[in-house]
Design a protein around this motif. Structure first.
Motif, PDB file in Angstrom:
ATOM      1  N   ILE A  15      32.332  11.815  86.096  1.00 54.77           N
ATOM      2  CA  ILE A  15      33.544  11.834  85.325  1.00 54.77           C
ATOM      3  C   ILE A  15      34.316  12.834  85.482  1.00 54.77           C
ATOM      4  N   GLY A  16      33.898  14.222  86.042  1.00 55.16           N
ATOM      5  CA  GLY A  16      34.688  15.495  86.107  1.00 55.16           C
ATOM      6  C   GLY A  16      34.900  16.045  84.549  1.00 55.16           C
ATOM      7  N   GLN A  17      33.819  16.300  84.003  1.00 55.23           N
ATOM      8  CA  GLN A  17      34.071  16.680  82.696  1.00 55.23           C
ATOM      9  C   GLN A  17      34.568  18.101  82.486  1.00 55.23           C
ATOM     10  N   ARG A  18      34.415  18.990  83.398  1.00 52.62           N
ATOM     11  CA  ARG A  18      34.952  20.578  83.368  1.00 52.62           C
ATOM     12  C   ARG A  18      36.005  20.702  83.777  1.00 52.62           C
ATOM     13  N   MET A  19      36.728  19.636  84.561  1.00 56.59           N
ATOM     14  CA  MET A  19      38.139  19.504  84.991  1.00 56.59           C
ATOM     15  C   MET A  19      38.956  19.098  83.941  1.00 56.59           C
ATOM     16  N   PRO A  24      39.070  10.952  86.301  1.00 51.83           N
ATOM     17  CA  PRO A  24      37.986  11.388  86.904  1.00 51.83           C
ATOM     18  C   PRO A  24      38.673  12.503  88.061  1.00 51.83           C
ATOM     19  N   LYS A  25      38.043  13.773  88.370  1.00 48.62           N
ATOM     20  CA  LYS A  25      38.915  14.685  89.442  1.00 48.62           C
ATOM     21  C   LYS A  25      39.054  14.282  90.657  1.00 48.62           C
ATOM     22  N   GLN A  26      38.295  13.326  91.264  1.00 51.41           N
ATOM     23  CA  GLN A  26      38.330  12.449  92.355  1.00 51.41           C
ATOM     24  C   GLN A  26      39.764  12.037  92.399  1.00 51.41           C
ATOM     25  N   GLY A  80      25.221   5.931  89.540  1.00 53.09           N
ATOM     26  CA  GLY A  80      24.301   6.245  88.334  1.00 53.09           C
ATOM     27  C   GLY A  80      24.269   7.174  87.600  1.00 53.09           C
ATOM     28  N   LYS A  81      23.565   7.680  86.578  1.00 51.88           N
ATOM     29  CA  LYS A  81      23.692   8.510  85.550  1.00 51.88           C
ATOM     30  C   LYS A  81      23.799   9.880  86.077  1.00 51.88           C
ATOM     31  N   GLU A  82      23.257  10.323  86.947  1.00 51.06           N
ATOM     32  CA  GLU A  82      23.248  11.867  87.492  1.00 51.06           C
ATOM     33  C   GLU A  82      23.669  11.669  89.037  1.00 51.06           C
ATOM     34  N   ASP A  85      21.106   9.788  91.237  1.00 52.32           N
ATOM     35  CA  ASP A  85      20.885   8.531  91.207  1.00 52.32           C
ATOM     36  C   ASP A  85      22.107   7.764  91.733  1.00 52.32           C
ATOM     37  N   SER A  86      23.115   8.299  91.980  1.00 54.25           N
ATOM     38  CA  SER A  86      24.416   7.520  92.697  1.00 54.25           C
ATOM     39  C   SER A  86      24.292   7.681  94.127  1.00 54.25           C
ATOM     40  N   VAL A  87      23.471   8.818  94.658  1.00 53.20           N
ATOM     41  CA  VAL A  87      23.191   8.848  96.141  1.00 53.20           C
ATOM     42  C   VAL A  87      22.171   7.781  96.370  1.00 53.20           C
TER      43      VAL A  87
HETATM   44  N1  CTP Z   1      28.610  12.425  90.922  1.00 50.31           N
HETATM   45  C1  CTP Z   1      28.254  11.108  91.129  1.00 50.31           C
HETATM   46  N2  CTP Z   1      27.448  10.457  90.191  1.00 50.31           N
HETATM   47  C2  CTP Z   1      27.144  11.117  89.111  1.00 50.31           C
HETATM   48  C3  CTP Z   1      27.491  12.419  88.833  1.00 50.31           C
HETATM   49  C4  CTP Z   1      28.548  12.971  89.876  1.00 50.31           C
HETATM   50  O1  CTP Z   1      28.531  10.283  92.217  1.00 50.31           O
HETATM   51  N3  CTP Z   1      26.521  10.422  88.104  1.00 50.31           N
HETATM   52  C5  CTP Z   1      29.574  12.899  92.229  1.00 50.31           C
HETATM   53  C6  CTP Z   1      30.796  13.460  91.646  1.00 50.31           C
HETATM   54  O2  CTP Z   1      31.841  12.350  91.540  1.00 50.31           O
HETATM   55  C7  CTP Z   1      31.419  14.274  92.822  1.00 50.31           C
HETATM   56  C8  CTP Z   1      29.909  14.859  93.087  1.00 50.31           C
HETATM   57  O3  CTP Z   1      28.844  14.140  92.660  1.00 50.31           O
HETATM   58  O4  CTP Z   1      31.930  13.919  93.707  1.00 50.31           O
HETATM   59  C9  CTP Z   1      29.419  16.318  92.811  1.00 50.31           C
HETATM   60  O5  CTP Z   1      29.673  16.362  91.309  1.00 50.31           O
HETATM   61  P1  CTP Z   1      30.314  17.404  90.132  1.00 50.31           P
HETATM   62  O6  CTP Z   1      31.368  18.217  91.003  1.00 50.31           O
HETATM   63  O7  CTP Z   1      29.422  17.755  89.153  1.00 50.31           O
HETATM   64  O8  CTP Z   1      31.237  16.151  89.719  1.00 50.31           O
HETATM   65  P2  CTP Z   1      31.195  15.640  88.187  1.00 50.31           P
HETATM   66  O9  CTP Z   1      30.043  15.218  87.929  1.00 50.31           O
HETATM   67  O10 CTP Z   1      32.333  14.496  88.183  1.00 50.31           O
HETATM   68  O11 CTP Z   1      31.887  16.698  87.179  1.00 50.31           O
HETATM   69  P3  CTP Z   1      31.179  17.335  85.975  1.00 50.31           P
HETATM   70  O12 CTP Z   1      29.808  17.765  85.997  1.00 50.31           O
HETATM   71  O13 CTP Z   1      32.347  18.403  85.571  1.00 50.31           O
HETATM   72  O14 CTP Z   1      31.277  16.275  84.820  1.00 50.31           O
END
Ligand code: CTP
Ligand code: MG
Length: 233
Positions: A15-19, A24-26, A80-82, A85-87
């Protein structure tokens, strides 16, 4: 090993919280293109991938407007959540298509500045290796270990001579990476990249030196930097 195919996974479910942006930043734009579209097209045009899986958030409603949605080289699944998990969900979605001995490259959607030479060098360097590895850059700043507090005291200066920053792509054997991620997640280990999951399962990934300007867009000021880097390449 001669017949190993290359697969690409580009996690884009964050979700790009820090952005602190409204999307979402993408899905922020550089030169009027989504960052995600820049990242994906640069990768897919630079190496002979057999297929590509992009995990997206279940809440994502921007994808249909992307160029990538119309690119028949790209498949999507639900993340997924982290990040890990998505990978892993992307690897499961590719399970039927990929062979355990194939290579899978995992690259952050938020890293549009990956240089094609670095991608080619990573693949060339690792292709015959049993485990795989990652692009990385030696640390250049002097590093301080801090005590407690908002303005902490320096506890000590850390020797940086063997410290590297982990970048992406990270390239591993499909079956070994799936097993490593599954076991790391089951054991509750913090997995911030694929390499740490592989390390946890006893493998020794190689560090392949890459360009320091392969930046991960993370905070608002990174957007202008990425635009500048892309303009110069
Ligand atoms: N990502 C993902 N699934 C998640 C968290 C992150 O696919 N549950 C992806 C993001 O979309 C990004 C990549 O992993 O392309 C690197 O993560 P990060 O830079 O941390 O992106 P975000 O989690 O979106 O940003 P933030 O931590 O600031 O919320
Ligand atoms: Mg994150």
């Amino acid at each position: 090993m001669m017949n190993s195919e290359l697969w690409l996974v580009v996690p884009a479910a964050g979700i790009g919280q820090r952005m602190k942006a409204e999307c979402p930043k993408q899905y922020l734009r550089i030169s009027d293109r989504f960052i995600l579209d820049i990242t994906l097209s640069r990768l897919l045009d630079s190496a002979p991938f057999k297929g590509c899986m992009v995990p997206l958030s279940a809440q994502d409603h921007w994808w249909p407007d992307s160029e990538s949605a119309k690119d028949n080289r790209i498949q999507t699944c639900t993340g997924g959540k982290e990040r890990a998990d998505s990978v892993l969900s992307a690897l499961h979605a590719l399970d039927e298509q990929a062979d355990d001995n194939d290579w899978v490259l995992v690259h952050d959607a938020a890293r549009p500045c990956l240089h094609p030479h670095d991608l080619a060098n990573l693949i060339d360097t690792l292709f015959e290796h049993p485990v795989g590895g990652l692009l990385a850059a030696p640390v250049t700043d002097t590093l301080k270990q801090a005590g407690e507090g908002v303005t902490p005291e320096v506890e000590q200066t850390v020797d940086r001579s063997r410290l590297w920053r982990a970048l992406t792509p990270q390239m591993f054997r499909f079956g070994a990476l799936r097993a490593a991620l599954e076991s790391a997640l089951e054991n509750g280990h913090a997995v911030t990249d694929e390499s740490s999951a592989m390390e946890f399962s006893g493998n020794m990934p190689l560090l392949v030196e890459g360009r320091a300007d392969n930046l991960k867009i993370t905070v608002p000021s990174d957007l202008a930097l990425a635009e500048f880097i892309l303009g110069r390449q």
